[in-house]
Design a protein around this motif. Structure first.
Motif, PDB file in Angstrom:
ATOM      1  N   ALA A  47      -2.572 -14.845  11.136  1.00  0.00           N
ATOM      2  CA  ALA A  47      -1.647 -15.534  12.031  1.00  0.00           C
ATOM      3  C   ALA A  47      -0.343 -15.869  11.329  1.00  0.00           C
ATOM      4  O   ALA A  47       0.745 -15.734  11.915  1.00  0.00           O
ATOM      5  CB  ALA A  47      -2.305 -16.803  12.574  1.00  0.00           C
ATOM      6  N   ALA A  48      -0.439 -16.292  10.063  1.00  0.00           N
ATOM      7  CA  ALA A  48       0.765 -16.721   9.340  1.00  0.00           C
ATOM      8  C   ALA A  48       1.582 -15.545   8.829  1.00  0.00           C
ATOM      9  O   ALA A  48       2.812 -15.504   9.004  1.00  0.00           O
ATOM     10  CB  ALA A  48       0.367 -17.632   8.175  1.00  0.00           C
ATOM     11  N   ILE A  49       0.913 -14.588   8.190  1.00  0.00           N
ATOM     12  CA  ILE A  49       1.615 -13.471   7.559  1.00  0.00           C
ATOM     13  C   ILE A  49       1.688 -12.258   8.475  1.00  0.00           C
ATOM     14  O   ILE A  49       2.768 -11.724   8.758  1.00  0.00           O
ATOM     15  CB  ILE A  49       0.931 -13.067   6.240  1.00  0.00           C
ATOM     16  CG1 ILE A  49       0.860 -14.263   5.286  1.00  0.00           C
ATOM     17  CG2 ILE A  49       1.678 -11.912   5.587  1.00  0.00           C
ATOM     18  CD1 ILE A  49       2.196 -14.758   4.810  1.00  0.00           C
ATOM     19  N   GLY A  69      -7.692 -22.324   3.993  1.00  0.00           N
ATOM     20  CA  GLY A  69      -6.292 -22.688   3.795  1.00  0.00           C
ATOM     21  C   GLY A  69      -5.828 -22.135   2.463  1.00  0.00           C
ATOM     22  O   GLY A  69      -6.475 -21.268   1.876  1.00  0.00           O
ATOM     23  N   GLY A  70      -4.696 -22.615   1.981  1.00  0.00           N
ATOM     24  CA  GLY A  70      -4.225 -22.152   0.689  1.00  0.00           C
ATOM     25  C   GLY A  70      -2.722 -22.043   0.620  1.00  0.00           C
ATOM     26  O   GLY A  70      -1.997 -22.454   1.540  1.00  0.00           O
ATOM     27  N   ALA A  71      -2.243 -21.469  -0.479  1.00  0.00           N
ATOM     28  CA  ALA A  71      -0.808 -21.419  -0.752  1.00  0.00           C
ATOM     29  C   ALA A  71      -0.072 -20.504   0.212  1.00  0.00           C
ATOM     30  O   ALA A  71       1.014 -20.844   0.694  1.00  0.00           O
ATOM     31  CB  ALA A  71      -0.579 -20.960  -2.189  1.00  0.00           C
ATOM     32  N   PHE A  72      -0.621 -19.333   0.501  1.00  0.00           N
ATOM     33  CA  PHE A  72       0.066 -18.407   1.380  1.00  0.00           C
ATOM     34  C   PHE A  72       0.205 -18.975   2.789  1.00  0.00           C
ATOM     35  O   PHE A  72       1.261 -18.893   3.414  1.00  0.00           O
ATOM     36  CB  PHE A  72      -0.667 -17.064   1.428  1.00  0.00           C
ATOM     37  CG  PHE A  72       0.073 -15.966   0.718  1.00  0.00           C
ATOM     38  CD1 PHE A  72       1.298 -15.517   1.179  1.00  0.00           C
ATOM     39  CD2 PHE A  72      -0.451 -15.392  -0.431  1.00  0.00           C
ATOM     40  CE1 PHE A  72       1.987 -14.511   0.523  1.00  0.00           C
ATOM     41  CE2 PHE A  72       0.227 -14.395  -1.101  1.00  0.00           C
ATOM     42  CZ  PHE A  72       1.446 -13.950  -0.621  1.00  0.00           C
ATOM     43  N   ILE A  99       6.244 -19.510  -2.470  1.00  0.00           N
ATOM     44  CA  ILE A  99       5.984 -18.574  -1.371  1.00  0.00           C
ATOM     45  C   ILE A  99       6.826 -18.932  -0.161  1.00  0.00           C
ATOM     46  O   ILE A  99       7.389 -18.050   0.509  1.00  0.00           O
ATOM     47  CB  ILE A  99       4.486 -18.570  -1.024  1.00  0.00           C
ATOM     48  CG1 ILE A  99       3.693 -17.906  -2.153  1.00  0.00           C
ATOM     49  CG2 ILE A  99       4.229 -17.847   0.293  1.00  0.00           C
ATOM     50  CD1 ILE A  99       2.203 -18.055  -2.028  1.00  0.00           C
ATOM     51  N   GLY A 100       6.939 -20.237   0.152  1.00  0.00           N
ATOM     52  CA  GLY A 100       7.765 -20.646   1.280  1.00  0.00           C
ATOM     53  C   GLY A 100       9.217 -20.230   1.104  1.00  0.00           C
ATOM     54  O   GLY A 100       9.839 -19.686   2.020  1.00  0.00           O
ATOM     55  N   ALA A 101       9.768 -20.459  -0.095  1.00  0.00           N
ATOM     56  CA  ALA A 101      11.158 -20.083  -0.352  1.00  0.00           C
ATOM     57  C   ALA A 101      11.333 -18.567  -0.327  1.00  0.00           C
ATOM     58  O   ALA A 101      12.305 -18.053   0.240  1.00  0.00           O
ATOM     59  CB  ALA A 101      11.605 -20.640  -1.701  1.00  0.00           C
ATOM     60  N   ALA A 102      10.387 -17.836  -0.918  1.00  0.00           N
ATOM     61  CA  ALA A 102      10.507 -16.375  -0.985  1.00  0.00           C
ATOM     62  C   ALA A 102      10.411 -15.747   0.402  1.00  0.00           C
ATOM     63  O   ALA A 102      11.191 -14.856   0.749  1.00  0.00           O
ATOM     64  CB  ALA A 102       9.427 -15.808  -1.905  1.00  0.00           C
TER      65      ALA A 102
END
Length: 313
Positions: free
Chosen positions: A59-61, A215-218, A295-298
């Motif tokens: 869903a996110a990526i 959940g997690g960093a990505f 990851i958010g900034a990239a």
């Protein structure tokens, strides 16, 4: 037959239908929208398969951030559409044959699995308690496949550098030229004021809970990137020039801390990316927190595209 059975059948039909419409759509914008819907439907399918971590990532990526990147690409293609030559019939036939072969191979692997499927899951679950983590996915990513996870984050940075390198030399250190389909309006401004505070909390929660639950960093980083991009698209925030020190620090802080902890493993645990006994969980949580920011900034900068405007003095 139960309601869940009919729901699953309907979900499969929808996935196949949306997937087909993505392929046959003649408009780039329509194809991208169908692709985003396809990703969200796949996320629901992963939930039905009890793979919550995969569903969140899809869903996110898969649907969210990739859809944003494709929308930007479609906007750029639309502005340069006059100079683009369409692929001929032979190229399309070869592409179709290769896609059919890939689909056949995947179908064969799924429909004709081996009698005994090799798995390391029992060994992972047996040793998971030593890490202090409750989420087996996080345990695999940061203990058994930590090097792969580190390289994945480095690949994101390399992808961003590749996009930045597409800019002319005169634009280097300039401001990314974000392309969007819809200009800022009152509805978008309202959403950009309402959603980011909630999204930031959700992103931080996804990062924090990743040690115990899905959940997690990505996942957390993608939510943070989406909130930042929403504020930028609505005109509430400005894209930063790519030569800003704070931006570059945000981009590298996650991989640098990950690498530093990995190198510390030589001293503390006699191996690269190894954790000393009793300290695995706090060190992994620290890495996850730093990676979420990077990851958010990239991802936000990936969606913004290469520099297209010279920085104003």
């Amino acid at each position: 037959m139960t309601i869940s059975f009919f729901f699953d059948i309907g979900l499969v039909v929808l996935i196949l239908g949306i997937g087909a419409s993505t392929i046959i759509a003649r408009s780039a914008f329509a194809a991208v929208i169908a692709f985003v819907i396809y990703g969200l439907l796949l996320a629901i399918a992963w939930v039905r398969l009890a793979a919550i971590d995969v569903a969140l990532t899809e869903a996110a990526i898969g649907g969210g951030m990739t859809g944003m990147l494709l929308l930007g690409a479609a906007a750029r293609l639309r502005s340069a559409d006059a100079g683009i030559s369409r692929p001929g019939l032979p190229v399309r036939l070869v592409t179709g044959v290769l896609c059919a072969l890939m689909a056949t191979g995947l179908a064969t692997a799924i429909l004709l699995p081996p009698e005994t499927i090799p798995t390391l899951a029992p060994s992972v679950m047996k040793n998971l308690a030593q890490t202090g983590l409750g989420n087996p996915v996080a345990g695999v990513l940061f203990v058994y496949r930590a090097l792969d996870t580190l390289l994945e984050k480095v690949v994101v940075l390399l992808a961003l550098l590749s996009i930045w390198s597409l800019a002319p030399d005169s634009m280097w250190a300039g401001i990314p030229g974000l392309r969007v389909y819809v200009p800022p309006n009152s509805t978008m401004t309202f959403l950009a004021q309402l959603l980011p505070p909630i999204g930031i909390v959700v992103g931080v929660y996804l990062c924090w809970v990743g040690a115990k639950e899905p959940g997690g960093a990505f996942q957390g980083g993608t939510v943070l990137a989406a909130m930042w991009l929403l504020a930028i698209v609505a005109g509430l925030e400005r894209l930063p020039p790519i030569n800003q020190p704070w931006l570059r620090l945000l981009l590298v802080v996650g991989p640098v801390i990950f690498l530093a902890i990995g190198l510390a493993g030589f001293v503390l645990a006699n191996a690269f990316l190894a954790y000393p006994s009793g300290y695995a969980k706090p060190m992994i949580v620290a890495v996850e927190a730093a990676l979420t920011v990077s990851i958010g900034a990239a991802l936000a900068m990936l969606a913004a595209g290469p520099p297209a405007r010279v920085q104003q003095p």
